[in-house]
Design an enzyme around this catalytic site. Structure first.
Site, PDB file in Angstrom:
ATOM      1  N   HIS A 154       0.805  -1.660   0.108  1.00 49.81           N
ATOM      2  CA  HIS A 154       0.007   0.287  -0.138  1.00 49.81           C
ATOM      3  C   HIS A 154       1.274   0.984  -0.129  1.00 49.81           C
ATOM      4  CE1 HIS A 154      -3.141   2.540   1.295  1.00 49.81           C
ATOM      5  NE2 HIS A 154      -4.302   0.878   1.051  1.00 49.81           N
TER       6      HIS A 154
ATOM      7  N   GLU B  85      -0.529   1.161  -5.631  1.00 51.68           N
ATOM      8  CA  GLU B  85      -0.449  -0.072  -4.815  1.00 51.68           C
ATOM      9  C   GLU B  85      -0.319  -1.177  -5.581  1.00 51.68           C
ATOM     10  OE1 GLU B  85      -4.025   0.389  -2.203  1.00 51.68           O
ATOM     11  OE2 GLU B  85      -3.761   2.471  -2.137  1.00 51.68           O
TER      12      GLU B  85
END
Ligand code: TA6
Length: 302
Positions: free
Chosen positions: A171, A276
């Site tokens: 992330h 991500e």
């Protein structure tokens, strides 16, 4: 290269002789800083990010495993928190190695790269976490710092007899100087799920994507391995997927930023974009004894 463990044993910092550095919090194996040789920071980290191990880090590169997003109902992951447990458990530091062949070294000289390995094992999880996802697994997460960029690779091993399925994602909060001058390329014609538009399915029609409001899209089944971030039309980052087919694009914008207590400053969304990489659009299945590996190479082009 030099590798230092902080006096409170909470983080590891690696540096190259040419000045590049990476800092990894053992909590979540969360990369919280990655700087170029000239000291420029590449990752966005909230000024109110909680770094004491009591909450997932708001910024850097949180690790998402074994489920992305809110877990589905009636699934092995249903009892887990959003984005799983990897980012809010303490990982073990397994050691370092300097390598010449890593794809990040410029000259191939041994001092061009340093690799840090981190481990998270089901046997080391708190009982309540093990109960919520009762599989025997071993994760080894490698963070390799080179002069050209940063590589983060995840190795997932099924240490039990029961097969399990998982999702994994890195992330990454990339730092940008001004979101209004930032575009993302490499996603043209890719199918995506738009979570801002009620999770409806779309196809990307822009060669260069601008961000002018909240964006939360899961681009999947990608053919092209590289997603690029440009500032003022000049390449700033290349994010190259390795054995991962999906890329999530996220910017919380004003309202969602206001709603996150650990997101600060509140206009920080103007200086970040989340690109991500992951395997999140379906589930990767591992039989007992099998392992899987995937990750990313982020090139900083400043
Ligand atoms: O990656 C995008 C996303 O799934 C968004 O929907 C938003 O929830 C973001 O992750 C942050 O999630 P977190 O649990 O870290 O607040």
């Amino acid at each position: 290269p030099s590798v230092d463990i902080s006096s409170d044993n909470s983080r590891i910092t690696a540096r190259l002789p040419t000045g590049e550095s990476v800092e990894v919090l053992l909590y979540g194996a969360t990369v919280i800083s990655w700087k170029n040789g000239n000291g420029a920071e590449n990752l966005w980290l909230s000024e109110k990010a909680v770094l004491d191990g009591s909450k997932a880090v708001r910024g850097g590169i949180p690790v998402v495993f074994p489920v992305f997003g809110p877990p589905p109902k009636d699934h092995a992951t249903s009892a887990l928190p959003q984005h799983g447990f990897a980012r809010n458990n303490r990982w073990e530091y397994l050691g370092k190695s300097s390598s010449e062949s890593a794809p990040l070294s410029k000259s191939g000289a041994g001092d061009d790269t340093v690799k840090l390995d981190f481990g998270l094992y089901s046997s080391a999880l708190p009982e309540d976490a093990r109960k919520k996802w009762p599989y025997d697994f071993g994760l080894v997460y490698s963070v390799t710092l080179g002069r050209e960029g940063l590589q983060t690779m995840m190795n997932v091993r099924n240490e039990g007899k029961e097969p399990f399925e998982f999702q994994v994602l890195m992330h990454t909060y990339l730092k940008v100087s001004d979101i209004s001058k930032t575009t993302i390329t490499g996603l043209l014609s890719a199918p995506y799920i738009d979570k801002v538009l009620n999770a409806t399915a779309h196809t990307e029609s822009n060669h260069a994507i601008s961000i002018t409001g909240e964006v939360d899209r899961v681009y999947h089944s990608l053919k092209q391995s590289t997603t690029s971030v440009l500032e003022d039309g000049k390449p700033r980052y290349d994010v190259v997927r390795d054995n991962l087919d999906d890329t999530v694009l996220w910017n919380p914008w004003t309202e969602k930023a206001a709603g996150m207590g650990d997101f600060y400053p509140k206009d920080g969304f103007k200086h970040m974009v989340c690109v991500e990489v992951g395997a999140v659009n379906s589930w990767t299945k591992l039989d007992g004894g099998e392992s899987w590996e995937g990750g990313q190479l982020i090139k900083s082009l400043l």
